[in-house]
Design a protein around this motif. Structure first.
Motif, PDB file in Angstrom:
ATOM      1  N   LEU A 130       0.805  -1.228   0.000  1.00  0.00           N
ATOM      2  CA  LEU A 130       0.000   0.000   0.000  1.00  0.00           C
ATOM      3  C   LEU A 130       0.836   1.276   0.000  1.00  0.00           C
ATOM      4  CD1 LEU A 130      -2.791  -1.011   2.535  1.00  0.00           C
ATOM      5  CD2 LEU A 130      -2.937  -0.885   0.069  1.00  0.00           C
ATOM      6  N   ASN A 131       2.131   1.111  -0.149  1.00  0.00           N
ATOM      7  CA  ASN A 131       3.031   2.280  -0.138  1.00  0.00           C
ATOM      8  C   ASN A 131       2.902   3.093   1.147  1.00  0.00           C
ATOM      9  OD1 ASN A 131       3.890   1.770  -2.852  1.00  0.00           O
ATOM     10  ND2 ASN A 131       1.992   2.710  -3.575  1.00  0.00           N
ATOM     11  N   THR A 132       2.735   2.384   2.271  1.00  0.00           N
ATOM     12  CA  THR A 132       2.641   3.065   3.564  1.00  0.00           C
ATOM     13  C   THR A 132       3.946   3.805   3.832  1.00  0.00           C
ATOM     14  OG1 THR A 132       1.229   1.269   4.348  1.00  0.00           O
ATOM     15  CG2 THR A 132       2.139   2.752   6.013  1.00  0.00           C
ATOM     16  N   PRO A 133       3.887   5.093   4.147  1.00  0.00           N
ATOM     17  CA  PRO A 133       5.115   5.858   4.394  1.00  0.00           C
ATOM     18  C   PRO A 133       6.007   5.203   5.460  1.00  0.00           C
ATOM     19  CG  PRO A 133       3.238   7.338   4.249  1.00  0.00           C
ATOM     20  CD  PRO A 133       2.684   5.947   4.249  1.00  0.00           C
ATOM     21  N   ALA A 134       7.311   5.251   5.237  1.00  0.00           N
ATOM     22  CA  ALA A 134       8.265   4.626   6.166  1.00  0.00           C
ATOM     23  C   ALA A 134       8.146   5.195   7.569  1.00  0.00           C
ATOM     24  CB  ALA A 134       9.685   4.813   5.639  1.00  0.00           C
ATOM     25  N   SER A 268      -4.099   3.326  -0.738  1.00  0.00           N
ATOM     26  CA  SER A 268      -2.828   3.436  -1.457  1.00  0.00           C
ATOM     27  C   SER A 268      -2.761   4.760  -2.205  1.00  0.00           C
ATOM     28  CB  SER A 268      -2.685   2.264  -2.436  1.00  0.00           C
ATOM     29  OG  SER A 268      -1.482   2.352  -3.149  1.00  0.00           O
ATOM     30  N   LEU A 269      -3.896   5.147  -2.834  1.00  0.00           N
ATOM     31  CA  LEU A 269      -3.965   6.443  -3.519  1.00  0.00           C
ATOM     32  C   LEU A 269      -3.847   7.585  -2.513  1.00  0.00           C
ATOM     33  CD1 LEU A 269      -4.516   8.086  -6.126  1.00  0.00           C
ATOM     34  CD2 LEU A 269      -6.968   7.827  -5.646  1.00  0.00           C
ATOM     35  N   THR A 270      -4.555   7.442  -1.385  1.00  0.00           N
ATOM     36  CA  THR A 270      -4.504   8.461  -0.326  1.00  0.00           C
ATOM     37  C   THR A 270      -3.078   8.645   0.186  1.00  0.00           C
ATOM     38  OG1 THR A 270      -6.732   7.815   0.366  1.00  0.00           O
ATOM     39  CG2 THR A 270      -5.471   9.149   1.914  1.00  0.00           C
ATOM     40  N   ASN A 271      -2.371   7.525   0.376  1.00  0.00           N
ATOM     41  CA  ASN A 271      -0.989   7.596   0.866  1.00  0.00           C
ATOM     42  C   ASN A 271      -0.084   8.390  -0.062  1.00  0.00           C
ATOM     43  OD1 ASN A 271      -1.748   6.025   3.035  1.00  0.00           O
ATOM     44  ND2 ASN A 271      -0.857   4.133   2.268  1.00  0.00           N
TER      45      ASN A 271
END
Length: 466
Positions: A130-134, A268-271
């Motif tokens: 989901l491309n969650t920020p690190a 994922s889009l929101t992230n």
């Protein structure tokens, strides 16, 4: 004079009396209970946002769609249980009712083990996908793992409440939930503000509170010997009851899975819009949770009402109650919509002191506001169809509005609005797409209800055919 305390906590026969009155009396305690349950997530967000920071708030919000996705098995069992219980209660079939409840208890235990194992394996890969920020991924993982450890408490509370509601008892579920909510709030503040446990403390508080409420529900059901029998022999799964629970509940579980998957994809889009938009989305979804509560409450009430009356073969009462209940739900949602439009900014300020975040959240909430009226129609009429045993139609409607409308529209608007200043597009696409899917869902649901196919789905008829 008045209603005795004993009667208040007893199962309610919704096959007699004025339809709108029965629906409202059943809905009010459930609405209070749903609002209390929403306090779980809201208090989590307020405590984390104020005592840990906006990034921690974003972490809790990013984790929620994944946890909801892992709950779909329980949602399916809960809906299947509620439909069967309400119809057998309406038909006064004690033996079938006892077998249904026993099978639900055993199915929930099996599902809890499956979800605990699957969740532990899938959490980190899903967060990366989901491309969650690190900056927030470790907090997300910690939050989810603790919730998964206590999944049985969450599962049993929701499923046992579904059984109680199917029996027409929405008061007991309310009392137990209020107790759990107080426990959750106290532990949230103690663990996070006092013991400095951060996001993990919020998750632990939720698990403990849910376990307490599940135990209280089980004790209540064990004492309802006048209505059904809670004996060991009924805990043994049999083919008909287990399969029917799954068959009736699976479409609702799939519906929730579709919705949760869409939330995950949209997350994922929101992230991609960064931490500020993620945090704004969390705040909006918390307020949205409260705004949607009357719709969900009326929807569940209509399921029980329709189920009992279909069991008693009172289709005239089903249609009468559907019309009256939907009109009341629309009226309540209209008031909520007006309140959001007038007081939206003050609601957002409860969650954060960052003025930019308050303004951003309030502007986005205005896009969604009118959609709550559309959702009142969808939830009420879908509740009637589910109660009658037609759980497939609401699933297909959800599939169309979510997969074919919401997700493509969100990504499409995002793509078409990309500029050098907005490299990922206009973040309002998230809420414009959601509003569009709600309105279309109301139109399709109304058409399907009026076609009347749901009248052919009664459980007694199906068992006779078997």
């Amino acid at each position: 004079m008045g209603i005795s305390l004993k009667k208040l906590f007893a199962p309610a026969d919704m096959t007699v009396g004025k339809p709108w009155e029965q629906i409202v009396i059943f809905t009010i305690p459930m609405l209070i209970g749903n609002i209390a349950q929403q306090l779980y997530n809201t208090v989590d967000s307020i405590v984390v946002g104020r005592y840990v920071g906006d990034n921690a708030l974003a972490a809790v919000g990013s984790a929620s769609p994944i946890f909801n996705l892992l709950l779909v098995l329980f949602i399916g069992i809960s809906v299947g249980a509620s439909v069967m219980v309400s119809q057998y209660f309406g038909a006064k079939q004690r033996e079938e009712l006892s077998k249904t409840i026993g099978n639900c208890v055993t199915l929930t235990a099996l599902a809890s083990v499956i979800i605990m194992v699957l969740g532990a394996v899938l959490v980190k890969p899903l967060l990366h996908m989901l491309n969650t920020p690190a900056s927030i991924i470790d907090w997300c993982a910690s939050y989810l793992m603790i919730l998964l450890m206590g999944i049985a408490g969450v599962a049993y509370y929701n499923i046992l409440c579904g059984i109680l509601r199917g029996l027409g008892d929405s008061i007991s579920a309310l009392i137990y939930l209020l107790i759990a909510t107080v426990i959750n709030i106290v532990l949230d503040i103690w663990f996070v503000a006092g013991l400095k446990m951060g996001v993990a403390g919020v998750a632990l508080a939720t698990v403990i509170a849910q376990v307490v409420s599940a135990v209280l529900c089980m004790i209540k059901l064990a004492r309802m010997t006048a209505v059904f029998d809670m004996k060991w022999k009924y805990l043994k799964m049999d083919r008909f009851h287990a399969a029917t629970i799954i068959r009736l509940g699976l479409p609702s579980g799939v519906t929730q899975a579709i919705f949760s998957m869409a939330m995950v994809v949209v997350q994922s889009l929101t992230n991609s819009f960064g931490e500020m938009v993620i945090a704004a989305n969390v705040i909006i979804m918390r307020v949205d949770g409260f705004a949607m509560m009357p719709n969900f409450s009326f929807g569940t009430a209509m399921t029980t009402y329709a189920g009992q009356n279909v069991g008693a073969k009172r289709y005239d009462r089903v249609e009468q109650g559907a019309k009256q209940g939907t009109l009341i739900a629309v009226g309540v949602s209209a008031v909520i919509t007006a309140a959001i439009l007038v007081f939206g900014k003050y609601l957002m300020a409860i969650f954060t002191t960052t003025s930019e975040l308050v303004t951003l959240s309030a502007n986005m909430m205005k896009i969604l506001a009118v959609g709550y009226i559309a959702m009142a129609v969808t939830q009420s009429l879908s509740g009637v169809m589910r109660g009658a045993g037609d759980t497939m139609t609401p699933m297909w409607i959800s599939l169309i509005t979510t997969v074919l409308i919401r997700v493509p529209l969100a990504y499409g608007i995002s793509y078409l609005t990309r500029t050098p200043e907005l490299p990922t597009g206009d973040y309002r696409c998230i809420f414009i797409s959601l509003l569009s899917s709600w309105v279309l869902g109301a139109v399709i649901t109304t058409i399907c209800y009026r076609r009347g196919k749901w009248k052919e789905k009664g459980l007694k008829t199906q068992k006779a055919e078997n």
